[in-house]
Design a protein around this motif. Sequence first.
Motif, PDB file in Angstrom:
ATOM      1  N   UNK A 265       0.864  -1.178   0.000  1.00  0.00           N
ATOM      2  CA  UNK A 265       0.000   0.000   0.000  1.00  0.00           C
ATOM      3  C   UNK A 265       0.898   1.224   0.000  1.00  0.00           C
ATOM      4  N   UNK A 266       0.669   2.120  -0.954  1.00  0.00           N
ATOM      5  CA  UNK A 266       1.500   3.307  -1.115  1.00  0.00           C
ATOM      6  C   UNK A 266       0.760   4.503  -0.527  1.00  0.00           C
ATOM      7  N   UNK A 267       1.283   5.038   0.572  1.00  0.00           N
ATOM      8  CA  UNK A 267       0.644   6.177   1.228  1.00  0.00           C
ATOM      9  C   UNK A 267       0.148   5.811   2.612  1.00  0.00           C
ATOM     10  N   UNK A 268       0.422   6.687   3.579  1.00  0.00           N
ATOM     11  CA  UNK A 268       0.097   6.353   4.966  1.00  0.00           C
ATOM     12  C   UNK A 268      -1.024   7.173   5.560  1.00  0.00           C
ATOM     13  N   UNK A 269      -1.871   7.760   4.729  1.00  0.00           N
ATOM     14  CA  UNK A 269      -3.001   8.512   5.257  1.00  0.00           C
ATOM     15  C   UNK A 269      -4.145   7.598   5.645  1.00  0.00           C
ATOM     16  N   UNK A 270      -5.331   8.190   5.765  1.00  0.00           N
ATOM     17  CA  UNK A 270      -6.500   7.428   6.198  1.00  0.00           C
ATOM     18  C   UNK A 270      -6.807   6.280   5.247  1.00  0.00           C
ATOM     19  N   UNK A 271      -6.804   6.552   3.942  1.00  0.00           N
ATOM     20  CA  UNK A 271      -7.121   5.498   2.978  1.00  0.00           C
ATOM     21  C   UNK A 271      -6.065   4.402   3.022  1.00  0.00           C
ATOM     22  N   UNK A 272      -4.806   4.781   3.204  1.00  0.00           N
ATOM     23  CA  UNK A 272      -3.744   3.780   3.282  1.00  0.00           C
ATOM     24  C   UNK A 272      -3.943   2.832   4.447  1.00  0.00           C
TER      25      UNK A 272
ATOM     26  N   UNK B 166       8.236   9.571  10.017  1.00  0.00           N
ATOM     27  CA  UNK B 166       7.395   8.785  10.905  1.00  0.00           C
ATOM     28  C   UNK B 166       5.948   8.946  10.461  1.00  0.00           C
ATOM     29  N   UNK B 167       5.065   8.173  11.066  1.00  0.00           N
ATOM     30  CA  UNK B 167       3.693   8.160  10.596  1.00  0.00           C
ATOM     31  C   UNK B 167       3.049   9.538  10.718  1.00  0.00           C
ATOM     32  N   UNK B 168       2.377   9.967   9.622  1.00  0.00           N
ATOM     33  CA  UNK B 168       1.643  11.231   9.561  1.00  0.00           C
ATOM     34  C   UNK B 168       2.518  12.373  10.081  1.00  0.00           C
ATOM     35  N   UNK B 169       3.706  12.485   9.474  1.00  0.00           N
ATOM     36  CA  UNK B 169       4.712  13.425   9.950  1.00  0.00           C
ATOM     37  C   UNK B 169       4.292  14.872   9.931  1.00  0.00           C
ATOM     38  N   UNK B 170       3.348  15.239   9.069  1.00  0.00           N
ATOM     39  CA  UNK B 170       2.915  16.633   9.002  1.00  0.00           C
ATOM     40  C   UNK B 170       1.960  17.003  10.136  1.00  0.00           C
ATOM     41  N   UNK B 171       1.486  16.001  10.890  1.00  0.00           N
ATOM     42  CA  UNK B 171       0.479  16.245  11.933  1.00  0.00           C
ATOM     43  C   UNK B 171       0.954  15.769  13.300  1.00  0.00           C
TER      44      UNK B 171
ATOM     45  N   UNK C 226       6.579  10.986  19.117  1.00  0.00           N
ATOM     46  CA  UNK C 226       6.149  10.055  20.158  1.00  0.00           C
ATOM     47  C   UNK C 226       4.741   9.518  19.880  1.00  0.00           C
ATOM     48  N   UNK C 227       3.834  10.405  19.450  1.00  0.00           N
ATOM     49  CA  UNK C 227       2.477   9.953  19.140  1.00  0.00           C
ATOM     50  C   UNK C 227       2.483   9.068  17.899  1.00  0.00           C
ATOM     51  N   UNK C 228       3.316   9.416  16.926  1.00  0.00           N
ATOM     52  CA  UNK C 228       3.416   8.592  15.718  1.00  0.00           C
ATOM     53  C   UNK C 228       3.921   7.194  16.046  1.00  0.00           C
ATOM     54  N   UNK C 229       4.787   7.088  17.054  1.00  0.00           N
ATOM     55  CA  UNK C 229       5.309   5.776  17.452  1.00  0.00           C
ATOM     56  C   UNK C 229       4.191   4.877  17.972  1.00  0.00           C
ATOM     57  N   UNK C 230       3.175   5.463  18.615  1.00  0.00           N
ATOM     58  CA  UNK C 230       2.042   4.672  19.097  1.00  0.00           C
ATOM     59  C   UNK C 230       1.268   4.067  17.918  1.00  0.00           C
TER      60      UNK C 230
END
Length: 319
Positions: free
Chosen positions: A145-152, A174-179, A183-187
């Motif tokens: 799956x290409x892309x880590x947003x909601x649809x991904x 890291x996950x959703x780096x713009x938001x 530490x939260x992305x690690x969860x």
Amino acid sequence: MHLVIIGNGIAGVTCAQTARRLQPGARITLVSSESPHHFSRPALMYLYMGHMRWPDVKPFEDWYWTENRLELIHDHATTIDANQQQVHLAAGPPLSYDALLLATGATTRYHGWPGQHLRGVQGLVSKADVELMAASTPGVQQAVVVGGGLIGVELAEMLRARRIAVTLLVRDAHYWGSVLPAKEAALVDAELRRHGVQVHYGTELAEILGDGAGRVRAVRTSAGQELPAQWVGIATGVQPNIGLATGTGIETDRGILVDELLQTSVPGIYAAGDCAQRRQPPPGEAAIEPLWYTGRMQGETVAHTICGQPTPLPARPLV
């Protein structure tokens, strides 16, 4: 007055419902080639996972449309004749309108990757996408799956529900780096991995490789790594579906250009939802907002404009 709405998603249906409240005597027609009735688009993933059936994702019973005198046409709108104020359909007769709303939604955004035309490569936006995914994933063992947003994340969950191995490619560090802070992305990352999803950060898609018979067999990443995959999900965003506006005199850019009242450059024609692009968005707001809540509010705004009544602020939720 005859209001014609192309598209029966949340923007189109909200406009129809609001216009009916404001103008009890108006004729209101919704045209959609995707489905004969409005359905809950956020519920698409649950159809694939077997948690819901198609009848379950209909927010309104079939009698609702007749009782509220909302005419549904399951057909494909092919062209708009703005001079004659008509919409031409693929199968049915032309529809004359006094006001026209284009609520044609969006499609998956591809980025010109080599091999993106191969079978087994697709996005998740429409009813047809879910049907294609259901038909093309039986027997698949590995997916990317290409892309880590909601649809991904939704695609990853859908595939894991069928015990398909999933690798997620995320271009951020890291996950959703713009938001999210790290530490939260690690969860989120820990939860993905707990469910068996492998995540490659700082990684983008470079090429999709075929098996010689027209189907995907692997992807090559920006790091040069080759990952086996018999199915590839594209979740790198959507682009406005502006095809119906082409050649009509309606001005477009990335989307159908509209003013603050969602009016296009052609009198009597409006655009709302994922296909609309505001010419001058307020500071801090995007010109194109492919969001469910935005589509709902824009549909309500169009109805108030057409019916000559100011839009309440904030927009009232529909019940």
